[in-house]
Design an enzyme around this catalytic site. Structure first.
Site, PDB file in Angstrom:
ATOM      1  N   SER A 145       0.798  -1.276   0.024  1.00 54.92           N
ATOM      2  CA  SER A 145       0.134  -0.191  -0.069  1.00 54.92           C
ATOM      3  C   SER A 145       0.772   1.376  -0.146  1.00 54.92           C
ATOM      4  CB  SER A 145      -0.658   0.112   1.125  1.00 54.92           C
ATOM      5  OG  SER A 145      -1.595   1.098   1.181  1.00 54.92           O
ATOM      6  N   ASN A 192      -0.877   3.922   1.200  1.00 52.85           N
ATOM      7  CA  ASN A 192      -1.583   4.561   2.384  1.00 52.85           C
ATOM      8  C   ASN A 192      -0.804   4.556   3.478  1.00 52.85           C
ATOM      9  OD1 ASN A 192      -3.536   5.071   4.374  1.00 52.85           O
ATOM     10  ND2 ASN A 192      -5.109   4.617   2.889  1.00 52.85           N
ATOM     11  N   LYS A 227      -2.578   3.344   6.943  1.00 53.41           N
ATOM     12  CA  LYS A 227      -2.755   1.781   6.900  1.00 53.41           C
ATOM     13  C   LYS A 227      -1.174   1.367   7.345  1.00 53.41           C
ATOM     14  CE  LYS A 227      -5.963   0.493   3.325  1.00 53.41           C
ATOM     15  NZ  LYS A 227      -6.033  -0.189   2.120  1.00 53.41           N
ATOM     16  N   ASP A 232      -7.497  -5.936   1.142  1.00 52.55           N
ATOM     17  CA  ASP A 232      -8.644  -5.431   0.280  1.00 52.55           C
ATOM     18  C   ASP A 232     -10.137  -5.491   1.070  1.00 52.55           C
ATOM     19  OD1 ASP A 232      -9.076  -4.663  -2.498  1.00 52.55           O
ATOM     20  OD2 ASP A 232     -10.572  -6.096  -2.740  1.00 52.55           O
ATOM     21  N   PHE A 246     -13.565   8.258   5.790  1.00 50.22           N
ATOM     22  CA  PHE A 246     -13.582   8.573   4.399  1.00 50.22           C
ATOM     23  C   PHE A 246     -14.471   7.650   3.871  1.00 50.22           C
ATOM     24  CE2 PHE A 246     -10.269   5.569   6.173  1.00 50.22           C
ATOM     25  CZ  PHE A 246     -10.493   4.453   5.046  1.00 50.22           C
ATOM     26  N   GLY A 247     -14.654   7.744   2.503  1.00 46.30           N
ATOM     27  CA  GLY A 247     -15.416   6.634   2.073  1.00 46.30           C
ATOM     28  C   GLY A 247     -16.997   6.920   2.088  1.00 46.30           C
ATOM     29  N   ASP A 287     -18.183   6.153   5.099  1.00 44.97           N
ATOM     30  CA  ASP A 287     -18.230   6.201   6.661  1.00 44.97           C
ATOM     31  C   ASP A 287     -19.511   7.125   7.195  1.00 44.97           C
ATOM     32  OD1 ASP A 287     -15.957   4.626   6.758  1.00 44.97           O
ATOM     33  OD2 ASP A 287     -14.608   6.151   7.802  1.00 44.97           O
ATOM     34  N   ARG A 318     -11.647  -3.779   9.315  1.00 40.69           N
ATOM     35  CA  ARG A 318     -10.051  -3.568   9.299  1.00 40.69           C
ATOM     36  C   ARG A 318      -9.629  -4.011  10.444  1.00 40.69           C
ATOM     37  NH1 ARG A 318      -9.263   0.595   6.549  1.00 40.69           N
ATOM     38  NH2 ARG A 318      -9.360  -0.340   4.254  1.00 40.69           N
TER      39      ARG A 318
END
Length: 199
Positions: free
Chosen positions: A7, A9, A12, A70, A154-155, A157, A183
């Site tokens: 990643s 990110n 993460k 993922d 984010f996303g 959420d 996660r």
């Protein structure tokens, strides 16, 4: 020991580093950028498991013990969509807002009971010595709201309501979210499995 996270990110990477410290103090987590890998990994699997393994095996082929995840949102009323296409639900050039708008439109008119959804995360770990991959899955059950709640995260959420806390993901603190999130659960399962390995 060095662990590669497939990643770019930074959040993460920090999350995995903190988690792996509970397994062993001498684990260092590297990013793809740290090893000079800038290519795009084509995630063309049809399941979260397939896509996580595509990423983890890419790193293992480069000689690193590699961890990848993922994740996405699955909505029962949409037959499990957006699923593996969560990040590009509204098209290749979409963003969080467009994805959320499409989701709200698809669920327009449905009752609370018909808006059941779950966030899913699959964490995979592959090894350059060819030993068996670790694959674990974490899920968090909730429902999709009719409107945004909260400014964090984010996303999806702001639309994902978690009943036990009476909050959306976007209303939670980072610690609250990590304690119950898909996660967070998958990463804890992974850490437990990784701790059993003899090197």
């Amino acid at each position: 020991m060095k662990l590669l996270l497939a990643s770019h990110n930074k959040k993460k990477i920090a999350e995995l580093q903190a988690l792996m410290q509970t397994v062993s103090a001498d684990i260092e987590v590297l990013s793809m950028a740290d090893i000079g890998f800038t290519d795009e990994i084509v995630e063309d699997g049809t399941t979260f498991e397939e896509n996580a393994l595509i990423k983890s095996r890419t790193g293992a082929r480069l000689g690193y013990i590699t961890v990848a995840d993922d994740s996405g949102l699955m909505v029962d009323a949409l037959g499990g969509a957006p699923g593996v296409y969560s990040a590009r639900y509204a098209g290749e050039e979409c963003d969080d807002e467009k994805n959320n708008e499409k989701l709200l439109l698809e669920l327009d008119g449905l009752s609370e009971n018909e808006r059941v959804a779950r966030f899913v995360s699959v964490v995979a770990c592959s090894f350059p010595d060819g030993r068996e991959d670790i694959v674990v899955r974490g899920e968090c059950l909730g429902r999709i709201l009719n409107e945004y709640k909260g400014a964090g995260g984010f996303g999806y959420d702001p639309l994902f309501w978690y009943e036990p806390m009476q909050k959306s993901y976007a209303e939670m603190t980072a610690d609250e979210k990590n304690s119950i999130s898909h996660r967070g659960l998958a990463m804890k399962k992974f850490a437990a499995e990784f701790a059993k390995i003899k090197f």
